[in-house]
Design a protein around this motif. Structure first.
Motif, short mmCIF file in Angstrom:
data_model
loop_
_atom_site.label_atom_id
_atom_site.label_comp_id
_atom_site.label_asym_id
_atom_site.label_seq_id
_atom_site.Cartn_x
_atom_site.Cartn_y
_atom_site.Cartn_z
N THR A 1 -16.58 12.66 13.27
CA THR A 1 -17.52 11.57 13.64
C THR A 1 -17.88 11.93 15.09
O THR A 1 -17.01 12.12 16.08
N CYS B 1 -18.27 7.97 20.00
CA CYS B 1 -18.74 6.77 20.47
C CYS B 1 -18.96 6.72 21.87
O CYS B 1 -17.79 6.78 22.69
N CYS C 1 -19.61 1.40 23.98
CA CYS C 1 -19.79 0.83 22.64
C CYS C 1 -18.46 0.87 21.64
O CYS C 1 -17.43 1.57 22.20
N SER C 2 -18.62 0.22 20.80
CA SER C 2 -17.69 -0.03 19.74
C SER C 2 -18.29 0.43 18.72
O SER C 2 -19.19 -0.14 18.08
N CYS C 3 -17.80 1.54 17.81
CA CYS C 3 -18.54 1.94 16.66
C CYS C 3 -17.59 2.06 15.39
O CYS C 3 -16.43 2.26 15.32
N THR C 4 -18.29 2.06 14.14
CA THR C 4 -17.59 2.56 12.86
C THR C 4 -18.53 3.49 12.44
O THR C 4 -19.49 3.76 13.04
N ARG C 5 -18.34 3.73 11.22
CA ARG C 5 -19.20 4.76 10.70
C ARG C 5 -20.90 4.58 10.65
O ARG C 5 -21.75 5.23 10.99
N ALA D 1 -22.84 0.02 15.31
CA ALA D 1 -22.46 0.22 16.91
C ALA D 1 -22.62 -1.29 17.48
O ALA D 1 -23.71 -1.68 17.55
N CYS E 1 -22.85 -2.55 21.61
CA CYS E 1 -22.62 -1.73 22.87
C CYS E 1 -22.89 -3.00 24.20
O CYS E 1 -23.91 -3.72 23.76
N LEU F 1 -24.69 8.34 19.27
CA LEU F 1 -24.07 7.61 18.41
C LEU F 1 -24.08 8.32 17.01
O LEU F 1 -24.89 9.27 16.72
N PRO F 2 -23.20 7.64 15.99
CA PRO F 2 -23.29 8.43 14.69
C PRO F 2 -24.68 8.23 14.21
O PRO F 2 -25.47 7.16 14.31
N VAL G 1 -25.95 5.38 11.80
CA VAL G 1 -25.62 4.15 12.09
C VAL G 1 -26.94 3.49 11.45
O VAL G 1 -27.99 3.87 11.59
#
Length: 517
Positions: A36, A39, A43-47, A50, A52, A62-63, A66
């Motif tokens: 992945t 991030c 920012c705080s990211c999951t898959r 995001a 920020c 960023l992924p 997103v």
């Protein structure tokens, strides 16, 4: 037993070898799962999400998967073209509680899947009509609690399936620039939270949805006066000489009658008037009014002389008015004839040829009408129509050799050049002219030109080719949406004036360059 152990040992060896081979095959054939992308620190990211805070720009790494992005307390103030195009799968975008002041054209281009857009609690005071272009899937839009004072016409047109809109908490100035919004709110299927006016005082705290359209008086020419210009022979340029107040003037026509200068001022609102130049006070003074019941929405004015008498005619483009003829008598102009009622006339052209004065009236609702002067009745009598052009916006004429020609501009379709054949007009040439409201043939020395304006492109100048008996393209002038053209000799200078709906009046000078020198 020994033999047995040997066979067992051999079996174990084969089993171990097989297991090793399987492990090698797994190691060679298997692929590691993709990493992945990192991030951004802010920012705080999951898959696929995001969040920020304090970002210095729209995060780039960023992924790509997103679908939800939140930007809060960003450390930048402007969002430019294609700022989020690297996140094509985005469905939810929240830009609340930042210090954004500018969102540029096409800021959200590439976000064809975006459904929810929230831009609340910022300091945005204006938007472009192309800000939301490309958001074909957007259903929810909030611009609440900004500093919006107006909105450009049709800003929401690209949002085909918009279901919810929030404009609360802005400082809308409910003037003519939001009239379109009142009309849109009355017909849209979008659910819109109540919006209130911040100004002007008479509409303050009024709900925009409830404003009556009749309160908006929005049609104007942009003019505030008829400006009288005087040629300065020393500086060799035109200078302001005097001004006649005219808040909605569409035409200012000077006339010299019995050595006295008069100016007919035709206005959309507030009535039309005739002014007289007083040499004692060196200023223009109002002489008389023009009947507002007869001339309601003037669009053109033509002055001419027949058998020693002075006349002027006003083309009226309203539903209830009539194109009218006025005649000078002793100390003023008086109504002589109502020519053409209820036809939304747009232009007039006086033609005095073969001893038969004629007046041609063009209209946006029918073919141009030709009137011929009756000396016994002292008025114009309808003679026929110019059937080749059903909806001419402007009509002008010129003579080349022994032939007479008409030039007719059209807003939709080609403009036409027609030649008089003795009993009828025949088409000589078609000129491309989408959006044309004005044209003017003029003669400079021995050179004949035609200026052809357009609302959608620059003005084209054509030159008459005597051998081919047609106009050929000569030059392009940077004049858009011209109201008219006026050729004027001034000393040894040959000038072309071009007033415009979209800018200042421009003055061009005719220059001849000898390339053989």
């Amino acid at each position: 037993m020994a033999g047995l152990r040997a066979r067992l040992g051999s079996g174990l060896g084969l089993l171990a070898l097989s297991t090793l081979g399987l492990c090698l095959m797994l190691q060679v054939g298997a692929k590691r799962p993709p990493k992945t992308p990192p991030c951004p620190p802010s920012c705080s990211c999951t898959r696929d999400t995001a969040f920020c805070v304090d970002s210095k720009a729209v995060p780039r790494n960023l992924p790509s998967e997103v679908i939800s992005l939140t930007l809060v307390n960003a450390a930048f103030s402007e969002i430019h073209d294609g700022a989020f195009s690297h996140l094509p799968l985005l469905q939810f975008l929240l830009l609340n509680s930042n210090k954004f002041t500018l969102i540029g054209d096409n800021a959200f281009t590439g976000l064809s899947h975006l459904q929810y857009l929230f831009i609340e609690n910022n300091d945005i005071w204006a938007l472009s009509k192309f800000t939301f272009r490309g958001l074909k899937s957007l259903t929810h839009l909030s611009l609440a609690n900004n500093n919006l004072q107006t909105l450009p016409r049709d800003i929401f047109r690209p949002l085909d399936i918009l279901s919810d809109l929030d404009l609360r908490g802005n400082s809308l100035n409910c003037d003519c620039k939001v009239k379109w919004l009142v009309e849109w709110l009355a017909h849209t299927n979008t659910t819109v939270a109540p919006i209130y006016c911040a100004s002007p005082p008479r509409f303050q705290e009024h709900k925009v949805q409830d404003l009556p359209l009749r309160e908006f008086d929005c049609i104007t020419t942009g003019a505030s006066a008829c400006t009288i210009l005087k040629w300065d022979y020393v500086e060799r340029q035109l200078r302001d000489y005097d001004r006649i107040p005219a808040p909605s003037a569409v035409h200012c026509k000077p006339m010299v009658v019995d050595s006295q200068l008069y100016v007919v001022v035709a206005q959309l609102f507030g009535g039309s008037y005739i002014y007289h130049w007083d040499p004692n006070t060196t200023r223009f003074t109002k002489l008389q009014d023009i009947d507002p019941q007869r001339v309601r929405k003037p669009n053109d004015l033509e002055a001419f002389r027949i058998d020693g008498d002075w006349y002027f005619a006003v083309a009226d483009s309203s539903k209830a008015g009539a194109t009218s003829l006025y005649r000078w008598h002793q100390n003023g102009f008086y109504s002589q004839q109502a020519l053409h009622a209820w036809h939304r006339d747009t232009d007039l052209e006086f033609v005095d040829g073969e001893g038969k004065p004629r007046l041609i009236v063009s209209s946006s609702s029918q073919a141009p009408i030709i009137y011929q002067w009756s000396r016994t009745q002292k008025q114009f009598v309808a003679q026929g129509e110019v059937t080749q052009v059903p909806d001419a916006q402007a009509v002008k004429h010129f003579r080349a050799g022994r032939d007479s020609y008409l030039c007719l501009s059209r807003y939709i379709g080609d403009s036409k050049i027609l030649r008089w054949e003795g009993t009828r007009f025949s088409e000589v040439q078609a000129l491309p002219s989408r959006g044309s409201l004005a044209l003017q043939p003029f003669l400079v020395g021995g050179r004949r030109y035609l200026a052809l304006g357009s609302d959608f492109s620059f003005t084209q100048i054509y030159q008459w080719d005597e051998g081919r008996q047609k106009f050929v393209r000569f030059q392009e002038l940077a004049v858009q949406a011209p109201r008219a053209f006026c050729y004027m000799p001034a000393g040894d200078a040959q000038l072309l004036l071009a007033p415009s709906f979209k800018g200042q009046t421009l003055v061009y000078r005719h220059v001849v360059v000898d390339l053989s020198a």
